[in-house]
Design an enzyme around this catalytic site. Sequence first.
Site, PDB file in Angstrom:
ATOM      1  N   ASP A  64       0.828  -1.198   0.000  1.00  6.18           N
ATOM      2  CA  ASP A  64       0.000   0.000   0.000  1.00  6.18           C
ATOM      3  C   ASP A  64       0.873   1.263   0.000  1.00  6.18           C
ATOM      4  O   ASP A  64       1.597   1.531   0.964  1.00  6.18           O
ATOM      5  CB  ASP A  64      -0.896  -0.031   1.237  1.00  6.18           C
ATOM      6  CG  ASP A  64      -1.860   1.126   1.261  1.00  6.18           C
ATOM      7  OD1 ASP A  64      -2.479   1.388   0.223  1.00  6.18           O
ATOM      8  OD2 ASP A  64      -1.970   1.789   2.301  1.00  6.18           O
ATOM      9  N   THR A  97      -2.931   6.565  -4.258  1.00  6.27           N
ATOM     10  CA  THR A  97      -1.761   7.274  -3.738  1.00  6.27           C
ATOM     11  C   THR A  97      -0.512   6.969  -4.549  1.00  6.27           C
ATOM     12  O   THR A  97       0.238   7.877  -4.886  1.00  6.27           O
ATOM     13  CB  THR A  97      -1.441   6.872  -2.282  1.00  6.27           C
ATOM     14  OG1 THR A  97      -2.296   5.826  -1.911  1.00  6.27           O
ATOM     15  CG2 THR A  97      -1.616   8.019  -1.366  1.00  6.27           C
ATOM     16  N   THR A  98      -0.296   5.699  -4.847  1.00  2.68           N
ATOM     17  CA  THR A  98       0.913   5.348  -5.581  1.00  2.68           C
ATOM     18  C   THR A  98       0.899   6.032  -6.943  1.00  2.68           C
ATOM     19  O   THR A  98       1.892   6.647  -7.341  1.00  2.68           O
ATOM     20  CB  THR A  98       1.005   3.823  -5.760  1.00  2.68           C
ATOM     21  OG1 THR A  98       0.627   3.204  -4.542  1.00  2.68           O
ATOM     22  CG2 THR A  98       2.398   3.399  -6.130  1.00  2.68           C
ATOM     23  N   ASP A 383      -8.975   0.806   1.570  1.00  5.38           N
ATOM     24  CA  ASP A 383      -8.962   1.399   0.227  1.00  5.38           C
ATOM     25  C   ASP A 383     -10.223   1.006  -0.532  1.00  5.38           C
ATOM     26  O   ASP A 383     -10.906   1.846  -1.116  1.00  5.38           O
ATOM     27  CB  ASP A 383      -7.762   0.886  -0.592  1.00  5.38           C
ATOM     28  CG  ASP A 383      -6.452   1.492  -0.133  1.00  5.38           C
ATOM     29  OD1 ASP A 383      -6.466   2.203   0.885  1.00  5.38           O
ATOM     30  OD2 ASP A 383      -5.420   1.247  -0.793  1.00  5.38           O
TER      31      ASP A 383
END
Length: 517
Positions: A64, A97-98, A383
């Site tokens: 994550d 996010t990544t 998520d």
Amino acid sequence: MELTEEQQRVVVVRDEQPQKGREAQMHNIRAAKAVADTVRSTLGPAGMDKMMVDGHGNVIVTNDGATILRELDVAHPGAKMVIDMAKTQESVCYDGTTSTVVLGGQLLGNSEQLFQKGLHPNVVCRGFHQASRWAVEHAQSLPTGSVSLNDVARTAMTGKTVEHAIDKAADLCVSAVTDAQGDPKKVRVVCQPGGSMEESHLFPGIILQKEFVFPSTGVKNACLLVNTGFEPEKGQPGPGIQFSSAKEAKQFYTDQTRNVLLDSAKTVIEAMPDGGVLFARDGVHELIAKHLSDAGIDVVRRVMESDMIALSNMLAMPIAHEPSDIPASVATGIGEFKISIREDTIGDMKFVVVEGSPEHVSTLVLRGATRATLDEYERAFEDAIGVTSLAFKDGKVVSGGGSAYISMAHHLRTRAADMGGREQMAVEAFAEALEIIPATIAENAGHDPLDTILALRNDHANGQIESGPDVENGGTCSMADKSVFEPLSVVTQSVQSATEVAISILRIDDIISKRAA
Ligand code: ADP
Ligand code: MG
């Protein structure tokens, strides 16, 4: 001495000397890129995991991006800006996010080349700003067919540890979100080591990882929420009190505190004459707990703040801030719903279970072999519940796998062509940066990123707007056929945040030491 790539990255991330002009810019850019490089390999369904270890030997294994960034030990101010941006993405969209960090890093990387060609940072910033607006407009105009929440949940969980039980996990996620009417705050998650993912279930109500102080005397239908404790206060004797011996002093305190505590216990008993449960935020002295238990009142002490708030919302009940705030009587239900509180066991652990409210608060009980896998399940569920809720609420989803990014890039290139001027170069650089998302997804799956991008450009030029990287066989395929969908807002927010952080970093031309706050 030659430093390895990894060592250079650490040096860059830790570097915080004052710098000026171009040097300052380059340092910030390199630091931001170093952060992006750290999470890059975790992106997408075939992303790898990171093992993070601290000085005490504590270990987290995760895929994550948000968790990695939160735990990253960085000192460079530029790197910190990227991490802050990732936090925003996480809090607004729960996911992506990544992608955001990787895109931000690529935008900065591409701007470095523009500087070398002689473009001024202001021109680059203006171009990026314009490009971001066009890209978002284009994403919003992409067709959004009927939404399958199941597809959205599955897309969010692909590539995570839960993937091996994805059918079960996606079903749980969709039921939880549907019950909660798309409010992720109404879905709580508890983890219970032991068993397997298949034994996880959704419980209609709140489950607290707590035990009663004394064994319960049965199911209770009333409760009180108190934001304090029932413990003797440690303090000085009042003025004018003198003791002739230590024994006398001890006796005095025992008697005095006992009376004060018993008085507050009396208010609790009066509020719940037929028994009930006292949920206290702080400690409750054994003496009081016993006294209450004898009156049919079970006690749960040191309840977490978030649990307290959840109980208060679910039962539409105010939290008393001190014993004197305790109401004279408490409700035992809301409308036709009767409050029911009992102790239950899952595996060999005891839990306090609260049911009975028209508010659809539910608890996902996750089962898994070890604490570490459970933590990773929990992150994946957070998520997935978040994005499924977004899809439930605004009903707009686009095909995933970076297909929307390729589509935006294609759109920007056509618009840049009739722009002219130096800003056109910045818009083209922006378009190229967007392609990093599908390129990285393909690369992490072991396929050639360049070939994939060229094939994708071709597909999109031919109007196949759902074409994305085929992670199994290489090449491209329709993401819609593979049921890979994600909320539109995750994509647009990601483009906006990445642009914003890139622009703020590019606008800095000095890093100056300041006085410590
Ligand atoms: P992030 O932190 O950005 O959400 P993830 O590692 O969760 O990073 O990867 C998300 C990306 O993977 C999204 O672009 C999503 O559309 C894509 N993705 C998920 N499943 C597939 C799939 N089966 N094929 C291709 N891409 C996928
Ligand atoms: Mg994700």
